[in-house]
Design a protein around this motif. Sequence first.
Motif, mmCIF file in Angstrom:
data_model
loop_
_atom_site.group_PDB
_atom_site.id
_atom_site.type_symbol
_atom_site.label_atom_id
_atom_site.label_comp_id
_atom_site.label_asym_id
_atom_site.label_seq_id
_atom_site.Cartn_x
_atom_site.Cartn_y
_atom_site.Cartn_z
ATOM 1 N N ALA A 179 -38.590 81.779 47.718
ATOM 2 C CA ALA A 179 -37.815 82.734 46.914
ATOM 3 C C ALA A 179 -38.526 83.054 45.607
ATOM 4 O O ALA A 179 -38.542 84.209 45.155
ATOM 5 C CB ALA A 179 -36.430 82.163 46.638
ATOM 6 N N TYR A 180 -39.141 82.024 44.988
ATOM 7 C CA TYR A 180 -39.884 82.235 43.739
ATOM 8 C C TYR A 180 -41.062 83.179 43.957
ATOM 9 O O TYR A 180 -41.293 84.103 43.160
ATOM 10 C CB TYR A 180 -40.355 80.884 43.210
ATOM 11 N N ARG A 181 -41.793 82.965 45.048
ATOM 12 C CA ARG A 181 -42.940 83.832 45.329
ATOM 13 C C ARG A 181 -42.495 85.274 45.572
ATOM 14 O O ARG A 181 -43.153 86.226 45.130
ATOM 15 C CB ARG A 181 -43.695 83.311 46.546
ATOM 16 N N ALA A 182 -41.374 85.421 46.288
ATOM 17 C CA ALA A 182 -40.850 86.767 46.523
ATOM 18 C C ALA A 182 -40.460 87.431 45.211
ATOM 19 O O ALA A 182 -40.707 88.626 45.001
ATOM 20 C CB ALA A 182 -39.632 86.705 47.457
ATOM 21 N N GLY A 183 -39.869 86.642 44.275
ATOM 22 C CA GLY A 183 -39.505 87.192 42.973
ATOM 23 C C GLY A 183 -40.718 87.596 42.154
ATOM 24 O O GLY A 183 -40.721 88.648 41.498
ATOM 25 N N VAL A 184 -41.759 86.751 42.180
ATOM 26 C CA VAL A 184 -42.991 87.081 41.445
ATOM 27 C C VAL A 184 -43.638 88.337 42.000
ATOM 28 O O VAL A 184 -44.050 89.237 41.245
ATOM 29 C CB VAL A 184 -43.980 85.890 41.513
ATOM 30 N N PHE A 185 -43.717 88.404 43.333
ATOM 31 C CA PHE A 185 -44.317 89.584 43.949
ATOM 32 C C PHE A 185 -43.485 90.839 43.665
ATOM 33 O O PHE A 185 -44.025 91.923 43.447
ATOM 34 C CB PHE A 185 -44.434 89.366 45.459
ATOM 35 N N GLU A 186 -42.151 90.664 43.664
ATOM 36 C CA GLU A 186 -41.278 91.802 43.356
ATOM 37 C C GLU A 186 -41.520 92.305 41.939
ATOM 38 O O GLU A 186 -41.619 93.507 41.691
ATOM 39 C CB GLU A 186 -39.812 91.380 43.516
ATOM 40 N N GLY A 187 -41.635 91.364 40.973
ATOM 41 C CA GLY A 187 -41.868 91.764 39.589
ATOM 42 C C GLY A 187 -43.204 92.472 39.408
ATOM 43 O O GLY A 187 -43.276 93.529 38.764
#
Length: 512
Positions: A328-336
């Motif tokens: 989930a953290y990686r998805a959030g970083v990539f989203e940002g």
Amino acid sequence: MDSAMESEERLKVDLLNRAEAETSNAKSHEEVKTESDLKDKKQKTEKKKKKEEEDDKTRTVPFYKLFAFADSFDILLMILGTIGAVCNGLGLPIMTILFGDVIDVFGQNQNSSGVSDKIATHGNGLGFPMTILFGDTIDVFGQNQNTSGVSDKIAKVALKFIYLGLGTLVAALLQVSGWMISGERQAARIRSLYLKTILRQDIAFFDVETNTGEVVGRMSGDTVLIQDAMGEKVGKAIQLITTFIAGFVIAFMEGWLLTLVMIASIPLLVMSGAAVAIVISKMASRGQTSYAKAAVVVEQTVGSIRTVASFTGEKQAISNYNKHLVSAYRAGVFEGASTGFGLGTLNITIFCTFALAVWYGGEMVLEKGYTGGQVLIIIFSVIPGSMLLGQVSPCLSAFAAGQAAAYKMFETIKRKPEIDASDTTGKVLDDIRGDVELKDVNFSYPARPEEQIFRGFSLSISSGSTVALVGQSGSGKSTVVSLIERFYDPQSGEVRIDGINLKEFQLKWIRS
């Protein structure tokens, strides 16, 4: 003689042993063959199910069929919502016309020889805030600054803005409320029909075609996707497309030459806006999925805490939970990062398009007699309209998801069971003795058609007698009861009550 007889007996024993060995080998070969056949059948069945699941994911219903369960009031709401969406979509293009009138009222040097140079100077100053550059542009364009009629003209334009605001208020109310209410009503009707259809299905349907988790998932998840596809997003898509079309119509009416030049920037604007919207929605969905999986780990661990503790599985549970959090953290970083890059690309495209449009608009003022108001009407009709068209892509994604989710649900709603519990036709006896008979019944369960449960089975139970069905597990004891209750029908043979075939009775009466 004795030795001859002994040798003869030995020969017979050898022959018997060989025969037994051959028989056992044959049996073992047959058992192996049977087991391999069963494995092959199971593998084929599993492959077939996987293929059917994949086909179900790719199959969709036509968009108009999403509204198959709408009643007359829903249709009225959708018509009002469509009218509201169209009127609301016209609000921005009409505002650009009023805005052009304001610019023609303000300003100072219409048709002066320095317009082109001033526009080039201010158009290249992208380092300044956009509002300052926009004010400089208005000062360059226009025709009657400091004249006595400015106040009256501005008052008239301001009054038109008020009328436009009231009109878009009513239009937005009709658009959002009409589509949201109709979508909610239709989704509730689909949920009710789906549950009603599920409850009237025969037991074979639950053995082969669905399970509890799938039913609950479709009731809670798929109906939300369907509602999303035929609710407020339909109105939003109509609004955005109307704004795009109306903006280009107005731009071509005001000045077709400048509009054609600006069309070159449309693909970049549309792709940038669509890419940002798609990336944000996908990354948000991926993050939500990871958090949902992490929640499942917690639920399973806490729900089975005794088992986890007895096997010292706490560290393993924490490790699994952290894995999903990392995802989930990686998805959030990539989203940002993706969102930031996409918005930056979108902004630079917008400002470069403004620079091109303002510079070329100055040339049109000098050479083609355009007014400052016309130039800015064209700019603010084409650029925002193109950006809004890119925002239609999330709506299209929602439509596609709703169409895919509706396929299986609508197929289930249309399904007519072979044994219909809601069927009111059939015989109802005023007086029943209770003689039960199974005659030459052949039966296998739909989920395991290769395993024959009964082959020519017959049983007669007279009224008032007490009968015990005894046998090993899987011998068919509960199957007899299921056939008498007509949960299943035999492939051949008959189940009779008082000499009448069970299929001729009204099912509700039999089970009551």
